[in-house]
Design a protein around this motif. Structure first.
Motif, PDB file in Angstrom:
ATOM      1  N   ILE A 116       3.078   4.069   1.567  1.00  0.00           N
ATOM      2  CA  ILE A 116       1.825   3.653   2.195  1.00  0.00           C
ATOM      3  C   ILE A 116       1.570   4.476   3.455  1.00  0.00           C
ATOM      4  O   ILE A 116       0.438   4.915   3.708  1.00  0.00           O
ATOM      5  N   SER A 117       2.610   4.695   4.240  1.00  0.00           N
ATOM      6  CA  SER A 117       2.468   5.463   5.479  1.00  0.00           C
ATOM      7  C   SER A 117       2.030   6.894   5.203  1.00  0.00           C
ATOM      8  O   SER A 117       1.265   7.477   5.983  1.00  0.00           O
ATOM      9  N   ALA A 118       2.501   7.468   4.095  1.00  0.00           N
ATOM     10  CA  ALA A 118       2.124   8.843   3.762  1.00  0.00           C
ATOM     11  C   ALA A 118       0.623   8.959   3.507  1.00  0.00           C
ATOM     12  O   ALA A 118      -0.021   9.926   3.928  1.00  0.00           O
ATOM     13  N   VAL A 119       0.048   7.971   2.827  1.00  0.00           N
ATOM     14  CA  VAL A 119      -1.393   7.980   2.580  1.00  0.00           C
ATOM     15  C   VAL A 119      -2.142   7.741   3.881  1.00  0.00           C
ATOM     16  O   VAL A 119      -3.155   8.400   4.177  1.00  0.00           O
ATOM     17  N   LEU A 120      -1.653   6.826   4.692  1.00  0.00           N
ATOM     18  CA  LEU A 120      -2.305   6.512   5.958  1.00  0.00           C
ATOM     19  C   LEU A 120      -2.250   7.690   6.915  1.00  0.00           C
ATOM     20  O   LEU A 120      -3.182   7.907   7.703  1.00  0.00           O
ATOM     21  N   ARG A 121      -1.179   8.470   6.845  1.00  0.00           N
ATOM     22  CA  ARG A 121      -1.086   9.663   7.697  1.00  0.00           C
ATOM     23  C   ARG A 121      -2.228  10.630   7.402  1.00  0.00           C
ATOM     24  O   ARG A 121      -2.779  11.265   8.312  1.00  0.00           O
ATOM     25  N   ASP A 122      -2.606  10.759   6.134  1.00  0.00           N
ATOM     26  CA  ASP A 122      -3.698  11.666   5.761  1.00  0.00           C
ATOM     27  C   ASP A 122      -5.054  11.138   6.204  1.00  0.00           C
ATOM     28  O   ASP A 122      -5.943  11.920   6.549  1.00  0.00           O
ATOM     29  N   ARG A 123      -5.232   9.823   6.204  1.00  0.00           N
ATOM     30  CA  ARG A 123      -6.549   9.258   6.469  1.00  0.00           C
ATOM     31  C   ARG A 123      -6.768   8.843   7.923  1.00  0.00           C
ATOM     32  O   ARG A 123      -7.905   8.816   8.394  1.00  0.00           O
ATOM     33  N   ALA A 124      -5.727   8.481   8.627  1.00  0.00           N
ATOM     34  CA  ALA A 124      -5.873   7.961   9.994  1.00  0.00           C
ATOM     35  C   ALA A 124      -6.328   9.057  10.968  1.00  0.00           C
ATOM     36  O   ALA A 124      -5.978  10.227  10.787  1.00  0.00           O
ATOM     37  N   PRO A 125      -7.106   8.652  11.993  1.00  0.00           N
ATOM     38  CA  PRO A 125      -7.630   7.308  12.233  1.00  0.00           C
ATOM     39  C   PRO A 125      -8.804   7.028  11.303  1.00  0.00           C
ATOM     40  O   PRO A 125      -9.658   7.885  11.081  1.00  0.00           O
ATOM     41  N   CYS A 126      -8.834   5.838  10.751  1.00  0.00           N
ATOM     42  CA  CYS A 126      -9.837   5.525   9.743  1.00  0.00           C
ATOM     43  C   CYS A 126     -10.173   4.043   9.781  1.00  0.00           C
ATOM     44  O   CYS A 126      -9.640   3.297  10.606  1.00  0.00           O
ATOM     45  N   ASN A 127     -11.057   3.631   8.888  1.00  0.00           N
ATOM     46  CA  ASN A 127     -11.339   2.213   8.686  1.00  0.00           C
ATOM     47  C   ASN A 127     -10.416   1.699   7.592  1.00  0.00           C
ATOM     48  O   ASN A 127     -10.550   2.081   6.432  1.00  0.00           O
ATOM     49  N   LEU A 128      -9.481   0.851   7.984  1.00  0.00           N
ATOM     50  CA  LEU A 128      -8.446   0.354   7.075  1.00  0.00           C
ATOM     51  C   LEU A 128      -8.610  -1.153   6.889  1.00  0.00           C
ATOM     52  O   LEU A 128      -8.602  -1.910   7.861  1.00  0.00           O
ATOM     53  N   LEU A 129      -8.744  -1.570   5.633  1.00  0.00           N
ATOM     54  CA  LEU A 129      -8.840  -2.990   5.296  1.00  0.00           C
ATOM     55  C   LEU A 129      -7.556  -3.406   4.606  1.00  0.00           C
ATOM     56  O   LEU A 129      -7.138  -2.771   3.628  1.00  0.00           O
TER      57      LEU A 129
END
Length: 328
Positions: A116-129
């Motif tokens: 999960i962190s690997a995907v979030l690293r690519d998208r952050a900072p973002c709108n996360l639900l």
């Protein structure tokens, strides 16, 4: 030596009192004058600083506008400013490391946290639900530094417990009316009204589909969600709410409104190995949208694009097997 008479003593006391009053008046006058000078200086200095700041801000804004115009729009400039708030990589990795070796109860596995962190690293900072509050919630909030992270939780008391302990945590309680034991009946009903109440593209705020979550704060339906993590509600027994509503709602959000307009949405489904998650993801998230080589056996990763057919979530049959697509 003769002692001083009463009259002499009174005269001396009166003279001393007058002297003290005079000193007090002089001191008060000097203090008032100094305060007045300080006020004039501060006001003058503040006005000059404000004018200077306003001028430089105007110049900066003009430069930004010119750059955005030269680039053909403000989207690239906005994206650049957003990425400048990204959490430094060493800090990001350290947070993930310590979370993955934590001995907290009821937490995700190390491999799920890292995936999960690997995907979030690519998208952050973002709108996360995020559907569900858990031991990892503070981690997702921290890793998405500079973005907006919203949690939806079935237990209102858990929301009230965690919010004061984690400043900045934005969470809302959701009332679910579904039960795991009814998931096949709910799925059949959704299929029957796929061109009407349970269609793929719609305004969920006014949806009458039994799987739709339509009682969230209104503004949440207008947010362009970049990433959705489905880790709730609970589905451990037949009377639990199950994740049917969160999967369906996510599928519609990704295909509709502001979320669809901004581009593809990363959807991560935890506890992917269970029957409800398997069946509902094939129906609404679609095997064709699943990312090959991403996630873990207990974590499904999908990329959902906006729009599509008005009466079908997937391009083929819901029994499309294990067909997947690789992320570009």
């Amino acid at each position: 030596m003769k002692s001083m008479g009463s009259r002499d003593r009174l005269s001396a006391a009166s003279a001393a009192s007058s002297h003290r009053r005079l000193l007090f008046v002089v001191f008060a006058s000097c203090f008032a004058f100094a305060t007045f000078l300080t006020f004039l200086y501060t006001t003058s200095h503040f006005t000059a600083a404000a004018s200077s700041s306003s001028g430089s801000g105007t110049a900066s804004d003009s430069a930004s506008i010119s750059t955005a115009t030269a680039d053909g729009g403000g989207a690239a400039s906005l994206a650049a400013r957003s990425k400048s708030n990204k959490l430094p990589l060493p800090v990001f990795d350290a947070l993930v490391h310590f979370a993955s070796i934590s001995n907290a109860t009821h937490r995700m596995s190390d491999t799920d946290i890292r995936a999960i962190s690997a995907v979030l690293r690519d998208r952050a900072p973002c709108n996360l639900l995020v559907f569900g509050l858990g031991a990892e919630s503070p981690l997702w909030l921290a890793l998405n530094h500079g973005g907006r992270t919203v949690f939806l939780e079935e237990n209102e008391f858990y929301v009230k417990y965690l919010e004061p302990r984690h400043p900045g945590l934005e969470a809302y309680d959701v009332s679910y009316t579904t039960k795991v034991r009814d998931f096949r009946d709910l799925l059949a009903a959704a299929r029957a009204s796929r061109a009407k109440e349970c269609r793929p593209v719609q305004n969920l705020l006014f949806s009458e589909c039994r799987l739709a979550i339509n009682d969230l704060p209104n503004d949440l339906y207008d947010v362009a969600w970049d990433m959705v993590l489905i880790d709730g509600p609970s589905g451990w027994n037949p009377t639990s709410p199950g994740r049917m509503p969160s999967i369906f709602t996510t599928a519609v959000l990704a295909r509709s409104g502001a979320t669809a307009a901004k581009g593809p949405t990363d959807v991560l489904l935890h506890d992917f190995q269970f029957e409800v998650e398997q069946v509902l993801s094939r129906e609404f998230l679609c095997d064709e949208n699943r990312v090959a080589g991403s996630g873990t056996p207990s974590l499904g990763h999908f990329i959902i694009r906006g729009g599509g057919p008005t009466d079908a979530f997937c391009s083929g049959s819901s029994e499309s097997g294990e067909k997947t697509r690789r992320r570009k």
